[in-house]
Design an enzyme around this catalytic site. Structure first.
Site, PDB file in Angstrom:
ATOM      1  N   GLU A   4      12.021  -3.782   4.121  1.00 44.27           N
ATOM      2  CA  GLU A   4      12.100  -3.888   2.661  1.00 44.27           C
ATOM      3  C   GLU A   4      13.268  -3.090   2.095  1.00 44.27           C
ATOM      4  O   GLU A   4      13.336  -2.831   0.893  1.00 44.27           O
ATOM      5  CB  GLU A   4      10.798  -3.409   2.029  1.00 44.27           C
ATOM      6  CG  GLU A   4      10.502  -1.930   2.158  1.00 44.27           C
ATOM      7  CD  GLU A   4       9.768  -1.563   3.439  1.00 44.27           C
ATOM      8  OE1 GLU A   4       9.107  -0.510   3.454  1.00 44.27           O
ATOM      9  OE2 GLU A   4       9.842  -2.326   4.420  1.00 44.27           O
ATOM     10  N   ASN A  22       2.132  -6.102   1.090  1.00 45.54           N
ATOM     11  CA  ASN A  22       1.810  -6.987   2.216  1.00 45.54           C
ATOM     12  C   ASN A  22       0.321  -6.953   2.548  1.00 45.54           C
ATOM     13  O   ASN A  22      -0.291  -7.990   2.823  1.00 45.54           O
ATOM     14  CB  ASN A  22       2.623  -6.574   3.453  1.00 45.54           C
ATOM     15  CG  ASN A  22       3.943  -7.313   3.563  1.00 45.54           C
ATOM     16  OD1 ASN A  22       4.090  -8.420   3.050  1.00 45.54           O
ATOM     17  ND2 ASN A  22       4.899  -6.703   4.230  1.00 45.54           N
ATOM     18  N   ASP A  57       7.131 -12.137   2.162  1.00 43.37           N
ATOM     19  CA  ASP A  57       8.434 -12.774   2.396  1.00 43.37           C
ATOM     20  C   ASP A  57       9.015 -13.335   1.095  1.00 43.37           C
ATOM     21  O   ASP A  57      10.222 -13.235   0.839  1.00 43.37           O
ATOM     22  CB  ASP A  57       8.304 -13.893   3.424  1.00 43.37           C
ATOM     23  CG  ASP A  57       8.131 -13.370   4.844  1.00 43.37           C
ATOM     24  OD1 ASP A  57       8.312 -12.153   5.049  1.00 43.37           O
ATOM     25  OD2 ASP A  57       7.812 -14.184   5.738  1.00 43.37           O
ATOM     26  N   ASP A 113      15.009   0.451  -1.822  1.00 41.32           N
ATOM     27  CA  ASP A 113      13.756   0.290  -1.083  1.00 41.32           C
ATOM     28  C   ASP A 113      12.694  -0.222  -2.052  1.00 41.32           C
ATOM     29  O   ASP A 113      12.560   0.304  -3.171  1.00 41.32           O
ATOM     30  CB  ASP A 113      13.312   1.623  -0.484  1.00 41.32           C
ATOM     31  CG  ASP A 113      12.081   1.462   0.402  1.00 41.32           C
ATOM     32  OD1 ASP A 113      12.243   1.057   1.568  1.00 41.32           O
ATOM     33  OD2 ASP A 113      10.970   1.749  -0.074  1.00 41.32           O
TER      34      ASP A 113
END
Length: 305
Positions: free
Chosen positions: A223, A187, A196, A179
């Site tokens: 993620e 983000n 991305d 993770d």
């Protein structure tokens, strides 16, 4: 972004299997302008080649000593790693019974002797086109469109077959759940376009560490990433997990919202042989428990137990 398979027929490899040197040469010459040709003189060598370097198509003589073409085809179709290779028979016997044997053994087509060049070219081209289309469809179905890694569809499709193989061979399975730490903050701060790009860079690192033929690197969701490592015991699984966590850290992707000022990974890893007791969901739950502990302990680390 994931690109569709752009391979051409000219790049495809056709394995020609015939005990007669003249026949191998003739068939190879006929197909030389269409595709890449490799020749072997017997079925055992053909099986060995397929396991080392999977061809796109086999063109096989039916009548060969020791192991004939029909039995070679059956062996190919009963091998989980090879059963999608199409096969065309070359046969001098076109009786109804002979044709039925070709179909029942798993063959995709046959060409009668003496071989007519244009007939052989036409049928090989058709099989290769079908193979390329199927490969492209498989890419769409089993790969994540952003990172190019495998996806959950692949895991659902492949795991039952993989677990059977590992049980039969008495081999362990290593599972690592990764993770990206503080990815929501990444983000929020940098924007989803950079988010991305971050996912793509982490996915590339996973791909670089999944080099064995059966290793599977999967985008599990958002993620989260998953490594499926056949024949990896606890020591090997822990080492691969740590190598990936370290590689992401060393890549130094900026992330000012963390104490490390860079993107990091946490990982939960296990290795198991208890396929008859634990379902895939059970195994993933164990990896997830270890991942949760890695997060609680400060992130940027591996918990493997």
């Amino acid at each position: 972004m994931l690109a569709l398979d752009t391979r051409t027929i000219e790049s495809c490899t056709v394995l020609i299997v015939d005990d007669d040197n003249v026949s191998r040469t003739v068939i190879s010459t006929i197909l030389s302008d269409l595709c890449q040709c490799v020749t072997v003189s017997n079925a055992p060598d053909a099986l060995s080649y397929c396991k080392q370097q999977k061809p796109d198509l086999l063109v096989v003589d039916v009548n060969m000593p020791e192991m004939n073409g029909l039995n070679l085809c059956k062996a190919i179709k009963h091998d989980d790693d090879l059963d999608d290779i199409p096969l065309i028979f070359i046969t001098g016997n076109v009786s109804k019974e002979s044709q039925l044997q070709c179909w029942e053994s798993g063959g995709n087509d046959f060409v009668s002797k003496p071989v007519i060049a244009q007939t052989l070219i036409h049928r090989v081209r058709n099989q290769l086109l079908s193979k390329l289309r199927m490969d492209a469809l498989t890419t769409l179905t089993f790969h994540d469109s952003l990172t190019g890694l495998l996806n959950r569809n692949y895991l659902k499709q492949e795991y039952p077959r993989l677990s059977r193989q590992l049980m039969r061979d008495q081999q362990p399975l290593g599972v690592i759940l990764f993770d990206i730490d503080y990815f929501k903050q990444y983000n929020d701060h940098y924007g989803h376009l950079y988010g991305d790009q971050c996912l793509e860079r982490v996915a590339k690192i996973l791909q670089q560490h999944g080099r064995r033929s059966r290793d599977a690197m999967i985008r599990y969701g958002g993620e989260e990433f998953l490594a499926i490592l056949p024949d990896a015991d606890m020591t090997a699984t822990r080492k691969i997990a740590q190598n990936i966590v370290t590689a992401v850290y060393d890549t130094n992707i900026p992330h000012v919202q963390t104490e490390h000022s860079r993107v990091t990974l946490s990982a939960g890893a296990i290795s198991t042989k208890a396929f008859d007791q634990d379902s895939l969901e059970d195994i993933l739950d164990l990896a997830d428990i270890n991942l949760y502990e890695a997060k609680l302990n400060g992130k940027n680390q591996v918990v493997c137990k």
